[in-house]
Enzyme design. Structure first.
Site, PDB file in Angstrom:
ATOM      1  N   THR A  53       0.808  -1.212   0.000  1.00  0.00           N
ATOM      2  CA  THR A  53       0.000   0.000   0.000  1.00  0.00           C
ATOM      3  C   THR A  53       0.844   1.265   0.000  1.00  0.00           C
ATOM      4  OG1 THR A  53      -0.134  -0.175   2.386  1.00  0.00           O
ATOM      5  CG2 THR A  53      -1.986  -1.038   1.124  1.00  0.00           C
ATOM      6  N   HIS A  54       2.142   1.158   0.185  1.00  0.00           N
ATOM      7  CA  HIS A  54       3.043   2.315   0.200  1.00  0.00           C
ATOM      8  C   HIS A  54       2.575   3.357   1.208  1.00  0.00           C
ATOM      9  CE1 HIS A  54       5.122   0.690  -3.234  1.00  0.00           C
ATOM     10  NE2 HIS A  54       3.994   0.606  -3.890  1.00  0.00           N
ATOM     11  N   ASN A  55       2.296   2.919   2.406  1.00  0.00           N
ATOM     12  CA  ASN A  55       1.873   3.853   3.443  1.00  0.00           C
ATOM     13  C   ASN A  55       3.012   4.785   3.808  1.00  0.00           C
ATOM     14  OD1 ASN A  55      -0.768   2.880   3.781  1.00  0.00           O
ATOM     15  ND2 ASN A  55       0.061   1.128   4.856  1.00  0.00           N
ATOM     16  N   TYR A 100       8.610   4.737  -3.947  1.00  0.00           N
ATOM     17  CA  TYR A 100       9.544   5.808  -3.593  1.00  0.00           C
ATOM     18  C   TYR A 100      10.731   5.276  -2.800  1.00  0.00           C
ATOM     19  CZ  TYR A 100       6.138   5.854   0.269  1.00  0.00           C
ATOM     20  OH  TYR A 100       5.282   5.516   1.272  1.00  0.00           O
TER      21      TYR A 100
END
Length: 110
Positions: A38-40, A83
């Protein structure tokens, strides 16, 4: 929140004259443990002012100078997909500062 957004999306689709409307919102509570990509991000946002951020440009906590927060927590939100390179660059930047500045003279780096 997903239910609310789905309700609003459905209302907009109906108001626009949509003929086929398919809702995809889940009714179960949101959790990141089911889907790990989820790339929290967020939680310890980086900034120039201790009043509006948690860590400085070296990912060092403003309030506790011997605590560094390395990772996606430094971003105020999900900035993009994957990222990892940015996290790696910031981590390298922080480790260089720890090695060359902090260990020689512990305290605030910014």
């Amino acid at each position: 929140m997903a239910q609310y957004v789905s309700d609003k999306g459905e209302a907009i689709a109906r108001a626009m004259g949509g003929k086929t409307i398919v809702r995809v919102a889940t009714k179960r509570p949101y959790t990141t443990t089911v889907y790990q990509s989820t790339h929290n991000a967020g939680g310890a946002v980086m900034g120039n002012d201790p009043k509006t951020s948690v860590v400085n440009r070296y990912l060092q906590c403003w309030d506790v100078p011997n605590v560094f927060s390395l990772g996606g927590a430094a971003f105020p939100q999900n900035i993009t997909y994957n990222y990892s390179l940015t996290i790696g660059a910031l981590t390298y930047w922080a480790l260089e500062a720890i090695k060359n500045k902090y260990l020689k003279s512990p305290g605030s780096l910014a």
